[in-house]
Scaffold this active site. Structure first.
Site, PDB file in Angstrom:
ATOM      1  N   GLN A  57      52.433  -9.854  43.261  1.00 16.41           N
ATOM      2  CA  GLN A  57      53.154  -9.868  41.974  1.00 16.41           C
ATOM      3  C   GLN A  57      54.213  -8.762  42.030  1.00 16.41           C
ATOM      4  OE1 GLN A  57      50.911 -10.276  38.305  1.00 16.41           O
ATOM      5  NE2 GLN A  57      49.063 -10.724  39.467  1.00 16.41           N
ATOM      6  N   GLU A 109      31.785   0.219  32.802  1.00 17.96           N
ATOM      7  CA  GLU A 109      32.738   1.143  33.434  1.00 17.96           C
ATOM      8  C   GLU A 109      32.171   1.659  34.751  1.00 17.96           C
ATOM      9  OE1 GLU A 109      33.721   4.237  30.689  1.00 17.96           O
ATOM     10  OE2 GLU A 109      34.963   2.928  29.448  1.00 17.96           O
ATOM     11  N   LYS A 140      56.825 -24.529  53.387  1.00 18.58           N
ATOM     12  CA  LYS A 140      55.728 -24.653  52.416  1.00 18.58           C
ATOM     13  C   LYS A 140      56.267 -24.758  50.994  1.00 18.58           C
ATOM     14  CE  LYS A 140      52.867 -21.056  51.040  1.00 18.58           C
ATOM     15  NZ  LYS A 140      51.815 -20.068  51.290  1.00 18.58           N
ATOM     16  N   ASP A 168      49.073 -15.891  59.101  1.00 14.57           N
ATOM     17  CA  ASP A 168      49.624 -15.598  57.771  1.00 14.57           C
ATOM     18  C   ASP A 168      49.207 -14.176  57.402  1.00 14.57           C
ATOM     19  OD1 ASP A 168      51.008 -16.037  55.445  1.00 14.57           O
ATOM     20  OD2 ASP A 168      49.790 -17.733  54.774  1.00 14.57           O
ATOM     21  N   HIS A 178      52.422  -7.838  51.319  1.00 13.06           N
ATOM     22  CA  HIS A 178      53.063  -9.159  51.283  1.00 13.06           C
ATOM     23  C   HIS A 178      54.589  -9.013  51.362  1.00 13.06           C
ATOM     24  CE1 HIS A 178      53.558 -13.347  50.571  1.00 13.06           C
ATOM     25  NE2 HIS A 178      54.218 -13.139  49.467  1.00 13.06           N
TER      26      HIS A 178
HETATM   27  C1  R5P Z   1      51.960 -16.399  50.303  1.00 15.40           C
HETATM   28  O1  R5P Z   1      53.174 -16.506  50.488  1.00 15.40           O
HETATM   29  C2  R5P Z   1      51.055 -15.768  51.298  1.00 15.40           C
HETATM   30  O2  R5P Z   1      51.764 -15.404  52.450  1.00 15.40           O
HETATM   31  C3  R5P Z   1      49.903 -16.669  51.699  1.00 15.40           C
HETATM   32  O3  R5P Z   1      50.415 -17.816  52.341  1.00 15.40           O
HETATM   33  C4  R5P Z   1      49.134 -17.094  50.493  1.00 15.40           C
HETATM   34  O4  R5P Z   1      48.772 -15.975  49.753  1.00 15.40           O
HETATM   35  C5  R5P Z   1      47.878 -17.854  50.901  1.00 15.40           C
HETATM   36  O5  R5P Z   1      47.210 -18.272  49.748  1.00 15.40           O
HETATM   37  P1  R5P Z   1      46.188 -19.465  49.786  1.00 15.40           P
HETATM   38  O6  R5P Z   1      45.171 -19.168  50.851  1.00 15.40           O
HETATM   39  O7  R5P Z   1      45.598 -19.465  48.406  1.00 15.40           O
HETATM   40  O8  R5P Z   1      46.942 -20.729  50.067  1.00 15.40           O
END
Ligand code: R5P
Length: 282
Positions: free
Chosen positions: A90, A35, A184, A210, A122
Site C-alpha cells: 500500500q 493488547e 498479469k 515473485d 515490494h
Molecule cells: C504483486 O504485484 C506482488 O508482486 C505479488 O505478485 C502478489 O502480491 C502475489 O499475491 P497473490 O499470491 O495473492 O496472487
C-alpha cells in the site's frame, strides 16, 4: 545484541550466529483486552538490532514496543530490521480518501529507530518513507541455492513485468538460463489473469520468481498456463512466502515440483535464510 520479534525468531537466531552477537530472549505477552506486551531483559548499552517482520497488525505494535523497550533497557543505538514489511504494497493512495499505509507505518517505526533495513520491499521507494536511513537488502539471489544443479534447459520467469529483475537475479545466481515475464491483470484480491510469455517452455524446467506469494492466485495461474504449454517441472521461488489462507494447497494442487521461500516470513517452505544478506549490510 539481537532482539527478535515473535514472528522472526528463527531468522534472528541465524543472524546472531552469522554476526556472532548475543541473542536476547524477549517475552511476548497479551493482556485480557487483547493488547500485546513485548519486553526485553536489561542489557549493557551498545547496539540493539531488532529483527521483526511485520506480518500482522499485532506484529507492528510488537515492533514498536521492542524498539522502545531496548532503549529503556539501555541500548545506545537501535537498528531495526524488518525482513518482511507489512503494508509495503500500500505504497500509494489508490483512491481519494485512502491513506498511504506504507508511509504511515514507516513513520511510526521511524520514531524508535536510528537505522532501518528491510528485505526486497515490494517497491524500493518505500525506503524513502522512513526518517532515518533505510536500506533495501536484495536477497533474491539466494533463492537459487536450493534449485537442483541440473535444470533442463531452464527458463526463469516472473509473473509480471515488475518482478523481472527478481527472475534475472535468480537466473544470474543460478548461472544459466533464459528469462522472460508474463503479463498479469489483477481482477480482485484473489483473482488474477496471466497472459503467457512468448518463450517456448515445452519439455523445459521453469523457475517462477515473485517477491511475495500471498493468496497464491498469481503463482497458481502461472503454473496453469505453463502446464497447458507442456512445461516439464515448475519450481516456485519467492522472497516472502506469506502463503495466506489455502495458498499452499492451491499451489500443490497446481502441480509444482517445489516451493522455495526465504525466512523473512517463517513458513514450512522458508528454506533459504536471508541472514547472510542482512549481515552484509549491518
Ligand atoms: C504483486 O504485484 C506482488 O508482486 C505479488 O505478485 C502478489 O502480491 C502475489 O499475491 P497473490 O499470491 O495473492 O496472487
Amino acid at each position: 545484541m539481537i532482539v527478535s520479534g515473535s514472528a522472526s525468531q528463527s531468522l534472528a537466531a541465524s543472524l546472531a550466529r552469522v554476526l556472532d552477537e548475543p541473542l536476547t530472549t524477549p517475552t511476548y505477552d497479551r493482556f485480557p483486552d487483547g493488547e500485546t506486551l513485548a519486553a526485553v531483559p536489561e542489557f549493557e548499552g551498545g547496539r540493539a538490532t531488532v529483527v521483526a517482520s511485520t506480518v500482522s497488525n499485532d506484529a507492528h505494535i510488537e515492533l514498536l514496543q521492542l524498539q522502545d523497550a531496548v532503549r529503556e533497557a539501555g541500548a545506545e543505538e537501535v537498528v531495526t530490521v524488518i525482513p518482511y514489511m507489512g503494508y509495503g504494497r500500500q505504497d500509494d493512495a489508490f483512491e481519494a480518501g485512502h491513506p498511504i499505509s506504507a508511509r504511515a507505518v514507516a513513520r511510526a517505526i521511524s520514531t524508535g529507530a536510528d537505522r532501518v533495513l528491510t528485505v526486497n520491499p515490494h517497491e524500493r521507494d518505500v525506503c524513502e518513507f522512513f526518517e532515518p536511513t533505510a536500506t533495501a537488502v536484495d536477497a533474491a539471489g539466494r533463492l537459487a541455492e536450493p534449485l537442483p544443479d541440473a535444470l533442463e534447459d531452464p527458463v526463469f520467469l516472473s509473473p509480471d513485468a515488475g518482478a523481472t529483475h527478481l527472475a534475472e537475479t535468480v537466473r544470474d545466481a543460478y548461472g544459466a538460463g533464459e528469462t522472460d515475464y508474463f503479463e498479469k491483470t489483477r481482477r480482485s484480491g484473489t483473482e488474477v489473469e496471466i497472459s503467457p510469455s512468448d518463450v517456448d517452455v515445452a519439455g523445459r524446467d521453469v523457475v517462477v520468481t515473485d517477491d511475495i506469494i500471498a493468496t497464491g492466485s498469481t503463482m497458481s495461474e502461472a503454473v496453469a498456463v505453463l502446464s497447458e504449454r507442456g512445461v516439464d517441472r515448475v519450481f516456485i521461488t519467492c522472497v516472502h512466502p506469506l502463503l495466506v489462507r489455502n495458498a499452499y494447497t492451491k499451489l500443490s494442487r497446481a502441480g509444482v515440483e517445489a516451493i522455495y521461500g526465504t525466512d523473512t516470513v517463517e513458513r514450512p517452505v522458508s528454506s533459504v535464510s536471508v541472514a547472510p544478506a542482512i549481515a552484509d549490510e549491518l
